[in-house]
Design an enzyme around this catalytic site. Structure first.
Site, short mmCIF file in Angstrom:
data_model
loop_
_atom_site.label_atom_id
_atom_site.label_comp_id
_atom_site.label_asym_id
_atom_site.label_seq_id
_atom_site.Cartn_x
_atom_site.Cartn_y
_atom_site.Cartn_z
N CYS A 73 6.19 -5.81 -9.88
CA CYS A 73 4.77 -6.13 -9.89
C CYS A 73 4.57 -7.36 -9.01
CB CYS A 73 4.36 -6.41 -11.32
SG CYS A 73 2.67 -6.92 -11.43
N HIS A 168 4.86 4.04 -3.97
CA HIS A 168 3.51 3.99 -3.42
C HIS A 168 3.29 5.12 -2.42
CE1 HIS A 168 2.44 -0.02 -5.01
NE2 HIS A 168 3.75 -0.23 -4.95
N GLU A 217 -3.73 2.53 -9.51
CA GLU A 217 -2.37 2.21 -9.95
C GLU A 217 -1.86 3.17 -11.01
OE1 GLU A 217 -1.15 -1.69 -11.08
OE2 GLU A 217 -2.49 -2.62 -9.62
N CYS A 226 -3.28 -5.21 -5.94
CA CYS A 226 -1.93 -4.73 -6.23
C CYS A 226 -1.02 -5.30 -5.16
CB CYS A 226 -1.91 -3.21 -6.23
SG CYS A 226 -0.27 -2.50 -6.46
N GLY A 229 1.45 -2.90 -3.70
CA GLY A 229 0.67 -1.93 -2.91
C GLY A 229 0.26 -2.49 -1.56
O1 ZDP Z 1 4.15 0.70 -10.37
C1 ZDP Z 1 3.30 0.60 -11.26
O2 ZDP Z 1 3.33 1.34 -12.27
C2 ZDP Z 1 2.22 -0.46 -11.12
N1 ZDP Z 1 1.10 -0.18 -11.97
C3 ZDP Z 1 2.85 -1.77 -11.45
C4 ZDP Z 1 1.97 -2.94 -11.23
C5 ZDP Z 1 1.87 -3.29 -9.76
C6 ZDP Z 1 0.95 -4.46 -9.52
N2 ZDP Z 1 -0.42 -4.16 -9.49
C7 ZDP Z 1 1.34 -5.29 -8.30
O3 ZDP Z 1 0.64 -6.26 -8.05
O4 ZDP Z 1 2.34 -5.03 -7.66
C8 ZDP Z 1 0.98 -5.35 -10.65
#
Ligand code: ZDP
Length: 282
Positions: A73, A168, A217, A226, A229
């Protein structure tokens, strides 16, 4: 139980001081309840600051708002760095910027650096590009997935897949504002081409050094930002010849600076993280 609420560009997290125990203090179902914006604290995820492993300073684990556990994350680890700094200062430790933590995650060792100006720069490691490692059944297992067609909601999307530890799928569009995220996001997330489900980024290239992004997400739905992302999207932009190796990615919650270093192949992400409040939950 004590918690701290942080956000990185509006991607918000509940942080738990879990330094004395190597398993998260609460189970995923409780985390999902805490994340609920009506009957809980409200957040996109819960992050645990655990003892380090294999010589790292700390371990990060995270539960999404649906209780699933992602590998990494990006916005969350900036929040974690600020949280750790606050915990260490409370313990009487003197910290000087820039200060780097080495954090064990399910995506390997990730290193956030607290800068003197309050921003956090994270060495996010190297992107993972082979289809079998994303994972996705698109293309051939030992190849990159760059601009391949994927049918979602009666439309063919050209998608590029990148893992930053978490998976992703990136697609370039004329106008991110025109995307009906609520409707098509879940269809990407649960598409059979993605056995571990998927985070989906819609990217509008404003200039080669400026991208606009909206995200659906995995396990959390629409979020304001994200971090992983934004990193994955810059990599996808480079692989498609659409952007520079360093760019600003504008998210609904604000901008992140992302660079894919040609020198070491690693991704560096710089952005803010902020304490919102501390509290005690029943
Ligand atoms: O891979 C996932 O299941 C994401 N929901 C994790 C969280 C990613 C996040 N938004 C980021 O900032 O990288 C927190």
């Amino acid at each position: 139980m004590d918690f701290s609420k942080y956000h990185g560009l509006g991607n918000d997290f509940i942080l738990v001081d879990n330094r004395h125990q190597s398993e998260p203090l609460i189970p995923p179902e409780t985390a999902a309840t805490w994340c609920d914006r009506h009957v809980g604290i409200g957040a996109d995820g819960v992050i645990f600051a655990l003892p380090g492993q294999n010589g790292t300073d700390y371990t990060m684990r995270i539960y999404n708002s649906d209780g699933s556990e992602p590998e990494m994350c990006g916005n969350g680890i900036r929040c974690l760095a600020k949280f750790l700094e606050a915990l260490e200062i409370a313990d009487g430790k003197a910290l000087q910027a820039p200060h780097t933590y080495r954090i064990h995650t399910l995506a390997g060792v990730i290193s956030p650096t607290l800068q003197a100006d309050g921003q956090v720069t994270v060495d996010m490691g190297t992107p993972i590009l082979l289809a079998k490692d994303i994972p996705t059944t698109l293309g051939t297992p030992d190849d990159k997935v760059v601009g391949l067609p994927l049918a979602v909601a009666d439309q063919d999307w050209a998608v590029t897949c990148v893992s930053m530890g978490n998976p992703h799928c990136i697609t370039f569009v004329e106008d991110v504002a025109a995307i009906d995220l609520e409707k098509i996001g879940p269809q990407f997330e649960h598409h059979p081409a993605f056995p571990q489900r998927i985070n989906t980024e819609f990217i509008q290239v404003v200039r080669p050094d400026y991208l606009k992004m909206r995200v659906w997400e995995r396990g959390a739905g629409i979020t304001l930002a994200c971090g992983t992302g934004a990193c994955a999207s810059l990599v996808a932009g480079v692989l498609n010849g659409r952007c520079d190796r360093a760019a600003t990615v504008e998210l609904p919650g604000g901008p992140l600076k992302i660079e894919w270093s040609a020198a070491d192949d690693r991704i560096y992400m710089t952005g803010p993280a902020q304490l919102v409040f501390r509290g005690v939950v029943a």
